[in-house]
Design an enzyme around this catalytic site. Structure first.
Site, PDB file in Angstrom:
ATOM      1  N   CYS A   1       0.869  -1.186   0.000  1.00  0.00           N
ATOM      2  CA  CYS A   1       0.000   0.000   0.000  1.00  0.00           C
ATOM      3  C   CYS A   1       0.901   1.230   0.000  1.00  0.00           C
ATOM      4  O   CYS A   1       1.741   1.362  -0.884  1.00  0.00           O
ATOM      5  CB  CYS A   1      -0.964  -0.023   1.182  1.00  0.00           C
ATOM      6  SG  CYS A   1      -0.176  -0.142   2.804  1.00  0.00           S
TER       7      CYS A   1
ATOM      8  N   ARG B   1      -2.177  -0.875   5.561  1.00  0.00           N
ATOM      9  CA  ARG B   1      -3.356  -1.385   4.862  1.00  0.00           C
ATOM     10  C   ARG B   1      -3.044  -2.741   4.239  1.00  0.00           C
ATOM     11  O   ARG B   1      -3.893  -3.635   4.197  1.00  0.00           O
ATOM     12  CB  ARG B   1      -3.805  -0.400   3.773  1.00  0.00           C
ATOM     13  CG  ARG B   1      -4.554   0.797   4.281  1.00  0.00           C
ATOM     14  CD  ARG B   1      -4.877   1.763   3.142  1.00  0.00           C
ATOM     15  NE  ARG B   1      -3.783   2.651   2.809  1.00  0.00           N
ATOM     16  CZ  ARG B   1      -3.766   3.483   1.773  1.00  0.00           C
ATOM     17  NH1 ARG B   1      -4.790   3.512   0.946  1.00  0.00           N
ATOM     18  NH2 ARG B   1      -2.742   4.286   1.552  1.00  0.00           N
TER      19      ARG B   1
END
Lengths: 287, 73
Positions: free
Chosen positions: A237, A242
């Site tokens: 990410c 994430r």
């Protein structure tokens, strides 16, 4: 949760309400900072800051083994403690902590499905007091770097087309329209994505209430982009939190064997001199 | 204490979708603004009323979002 490959890695808010104060359970709220924790947290929970406690604060890296053991000890966590992680941002940083704990071999670590938001939405009890913790003895193993992708491995994987590369950022970050999530500082020199990566935003893996989608839905989500476990997967990410979330989904909910989190992510790749970058929507699916 | 009056609503600020999550703990209202996609937190504010907490969060979110540049791709 029964259809997941490793249902033991998830607990519900009900479970936490019943077990948070069990002698062998340690509940930890994990966030980029601990301001949310200070507002009110699950009674008995302690807090970890991703910025200052789960990362080396001098060089960019996860904790080394000694630092990790120290954090566990100070958190009252021994090798056989059941650790339940939850946090804001739909458990992004809780997933990072899960990943880091697995790198250092902790056996029983779980994520509270739905995270902090679900606990609040259900109108549950919260506390503003911090529990006093008796230090414990902890011995880490590893780190197990098979769970982590370093830059040279990502470059080799790209050259060989040997992995499924999953970019879990928003479509606007993926295409290069924006260099960071809206409202956050730009932390890279170039926008776009690693060539041949598939864009499967982390948020597609969760329901409105933050809980994970069913195993069947998740399998269909990733399979639609060609990510079916037939090849090793590298998830990335912007800073790796994430993608920890997606790493957890692929490895623990879908049971893919070979999944790595590239925590260098776009803040590394998007600043590299000479790195190949693709802008706009992705090209045809990788085989 | 129990969490009370939890609510979520979505609005648009400077062309960006923003989610406001507001709840009450004790006498204090808390508001968190996030940027929906990807869902990163922009502001965390408090107030004596829901309106006060939300106004502060919207103001801070607006300040941050105004700095975001869109590029042609």
């Amino acid at each position: 949760m029964a259809d997941y490959a490793h249902p033991e890695a998830l607990v519900s808010t009900d479970w936490v309400a019943q077990h948070a104060n069990d002698a062998n359970v340690r509940v930890v709220e994990v966030d980029v900072d601990t301001n949310a924790y200070k507002e009110g947290h699950i009674p008995g929970a302690i807090a970890w800051s991703w910025t200052t406690q789960l990362s080396d604060t001098v060089r960019r890296d996860i904790l080394n083994k000694h630092q990790f053991e120290k954090l566990m000890s100070e958190s009252g966590i021994s090798n056989d403690t059941t650790v339940v992680l939850y946090g804001d941002n739909n458990n992004w940083f809780a997933a990072w902590a899960f990943w880091e704990m697995k790198m250092y071999g902790h056996k029983d670590v779980r994520i509270m499905n739905g995270g902090r938001k679900k606990w609040l939405a259900e109108g549950r009890e919260v506390s503003t007091s911090e529990p006093s913790i008796a230090p414990a003895t902890y011995r880490a193993v590893g780190p197990d770097n098979s769970l982590r992708a370093f830059l040279d491995q990502v470059q080799a994987a790209l050259a060989a087309r040997s992995h499924h590369m999953v970019d879990v950022r928003s479509p606007q970050e993926f295409t290069g329209e924006i260099l960071a999530p809206p409202g956050l500082p730009e932390t890279c020199q170039r926008g776009g994505h690693i060539p041949h990566a598939r864009n499967i935003p982390w948020s597609k893996a969760v329901n409105e209430d933050g809980t994970f989608k069913s195993a069947e839905e998740l399998k269909a989500l990733y399979a639609a982009e060609g990510v079916d476990g037939s090849k090793p997967v590298i998830a990335y990410c912007r800073i790796g939190e994430r993608s920890s979330h997606t790493w957890f989904v692929l490895k623990y909910l879908l049971g893919f064997d070979r999944v790595q989190n590239y925590d260098g992510s776009w803040t590394e790749w998007g600043n590299l001199v000479g790195a190949p970058v693709e802008r706009g929507a992705s090209a045809a699916k990788t085989a | 204490m129990k969490v009370e009056n939890f609510s979520e609503r979505r609005l648009e600020i400077d062309g960006w979708p923003v989610n406001l999550t507001t709840y009450q703990i004790g006498e204090v209202f808390h508001c968190r603004a996030d940027n929906v996609s990807p869902g990163a937190g922009l502001a965390r504010t408090t107030g004596a009323t829901r309106e006060e907490a939300e106004e502060k969060a919207v103001a801070r979110a607006r300040e941050l979002l105004s700095r975001t540049r869109r590029r042609e791709v």
